[in-house]
Scaffold this active site. Structure first.
Site, mmCIF file in Angstrom:
data_model
loop_
_atom_site.group_PDB
_atom_site.id
_atom_site.type_symbol
_atom_site.label_atom_id
_atom_site.label_comp_id
_atom_site.label_asym_id
_atom_site.label_seq_id
_atom_site.Cartn_x
_atom_site.Cartn_y
_atom_site.Cartn_z
ATOM 1 N N LYS A 245 0.847 -1.191 0.000
ATOM 2 C CA LYS A 245 0.000 0.000 0.000
ATOM 3 C C LYS A 245 0.890 1.251 0.000
ATOM 4 C CE LYS A 245 -3.718 -2.613 0.758
ATOM 5 N NZ LYS A 245 -4.835 -2.754 -0.177
ATOM 6 N N HIS B 103 -6.556 -13.359 -7.693
ATOM 7 C CA HIS B 103 -7.391 -12.380 -6.996
ATOM 8 C C HIS B 103 -8.791 -12.426 -7.591
ATOM 9 C CE1 HIS B 103 -8.930 -8.677 -5.259
ATOM 10 N NE2 HIS B 103 -7.918 -8.719 -4.421
ATOM 11 N N LYS C 69 2.526 -8.684 -2.218
ATOM 12 C CA LYS C 69 1.531 -8.803 -3.290
ATOM 13 C C LYS C 69 1.281 -7.475 -3.987
ATOM 14 C CE LYS C 69 -3.464 -9.587 -3.797
ATOM 15 N NZ LYS C 69 -3.789 -8.183 -4.065
#
Length: 441
Positions: free
Chosen positions: A141, A260, A167
């Site tokens: 992030k 995902h 990821k």
């Protein structure tokens, strides 16, 4: 036959038998009128049949209609063709107010026409040389906006701190601020540096999803050339044909494949319309993937415990008995199709670790994005806190302690000798996501 369980909500005045009978032909051989070419084939051999209808307990004007489809209706090894038939036009049928596909029974004769996951759970553990505990991950992030070099730096810090994987977020493809090739290079450098310092095998889910299948495979080829262990795909937005192609490439070239499920809630969240995630999970196991996101039960995303564990077991186990209490409508025999690791991700932190370890068991990936990068001391200490919490929970479980009852005490004990964990416990002690799940029986 492939068996399907549909939740049918007929229009007012339409009997459930008529609604169920309408679903079967519209999703197989039928059309709105009799046509002369019907006489040129054996419709009895090919048509779908609604063989049972039952009311849904506690719901008004909702029924479960069971439909059987002959295997000859479907192309071998094609999830795309299977869904085109079963959930194609029928959802727009005027006689139905709403329709939801709750479950499918895939017979071994059909599932054996699929490659399935590129490698599966046991091969992945052997590749990583990691056994006896869940794997730990982290989504980098902010998901968008970082340069490739700063992105790689965050990857390195998390892996060095003790995580097994980092990821790409599902949105990260190849945007102007960070082109895919630059990201792949800096992430590969981070992986090798962290491996050299820790002595553990590390990985980063490099998102190969692209606008065309050719571009997707080109990115996977570059990842293989870099020698990284795993790539990633958004299988619903990317499509089942693209996903199956990538899964075949990954098996042939020794790459693990992380999946995902971006866009799944558009399809599966409404209780009376769409398709339940257990169907999408079965389809993914056939199409191919080594990991797939499966909710957390305790975090910020949708997921009721029994139902979540129902499709988690469908991903991992070779054989699963019918169990309506967990939403499993049919006994499913996967024969020798490899299993898929469920990924718990979304709004989880160190206080959730005992519950996650107890709920998901060893064959899972526990993924902390904000729960790693939000640590007040930085990314590496955030990773340390999660690794210490996990090791403490696994050790306590192996000693026979009850994680559900003693979880908070186990974390407090571990935090006494880990300042990183103590800081994380202090930051997230009040964070909870207590909303009622939509996905209930």
């Amino acid at each position: 036959d492939i068996l399907a369980a549909f939740r049918v909500t007929p229009q007012p005045g339409v009997p459930p038998e008529e609604a169920g009978a309408a679903v079967a032909p519209e999703s197989s051989t039928g059309t709105w009128t009799t046509v002369w070419t019907d006489g040129l084939t054996s419709l009895d051999r090919y048509k779908g049949r609604c063989y049972h209808i039952e009311p849904v307990a506690g719901e008004e004007n909702q029924y479960i209609a069971y439909v059987a489809y002959p295997l000859d209706l479907f192309e071998e090894g094609s999830v795309t063709n299977m869904f085109t038939s079963i959930v194609g036009n029928v959802f727009g049928f005027k006689a139905l107010r709403a329709l939801r596909l709750e479950d499918l029974r895939i017979p071994p004769a059909y599932s054996k026409t699929f490659q399935g996951p590129p490698h599966g759970i046991q091969v992945e553990r052997d590749k990583l040389n990691k056994y006896g505990r869940p794997l730990l991950g982290c989504t980098i992030k902010p998901k968008l906006g970082l340069s490739a070099k700063n992105y790689g730096r965050a990857v390195y810090e998390c892996l060095r701190g003790g995580l097994d994987f980092t990821k790409d977020d599902e949105n990260v493809n190849s945007q102007p601020f960070m082109r895919w090739r630059d990201r792949f290079l800096f992430c590969a450098e981070a992986i090798y540096k962290a491996q050299a310092e820790t002595g553990e095998i590390k990985g980063h889910y490099l998102n190969a999803t692209a606008g065309t299948c050719e571009e997707m495979i080109k990115r996977a080829v570059f990842a293989r050339e870099l020698g990284v262990p795993i790539v990633m795909h958004d299988y619903l937005t990317g499509g089942f044909t693209a996903n199956t192609s990538l899964a075949h490439y990954c098996r042939d070239n020794g790459l693990l494949l992380h999946i995902h499920r971006a866009m799944h809630a558009v399809i599966d969240r409404q209780k009376n319309r769409g398709m339940h995630f257990r169907v999408l999970a079965k389809a993914l196991r056939m199409s191919g993937g080594d990991h797939i996101h499966a909710g957390t039960v305790v975090g910020k995303l949708e997921g009721e415990r029994d139902i979540t564990l129902g499709f988690v077991d469908l991903l991992r186990d070779d054989f699963l008995e019918k169990d309506r209490s967990r939403g499993i409508y049919f006994t499913q025999d996967w024969v020798s199709l490899p299993g898929v690791l469920p990924v718990a991700s979304g709004g989880i932190h160190v206080w959730h670790m005992p519950a996650l370890t107890e709920i998901f068991g060893d064959d899972s990936v526990l993924q902390f994005g904000g729960g790693t990068l939000g640590h007040p001391w930085g990314n590496a200490p955030g990773a340390v806190a999660n690794r210490v919490a996990l090791e403490a929970c696994v050790q306590a479980r192996n000693e026979g302690r009850d994680l559900a009852r003693e979880g908070n005490e186990i974390i407090r004990e571990a935090s006494k000798w880990s300042p990183e964990l103590a800081a994380a416990c202090e930051v997230w002690k009040e964070i909870k996501f207590e909303f009622e799940a939509m996905d209930t029986l």
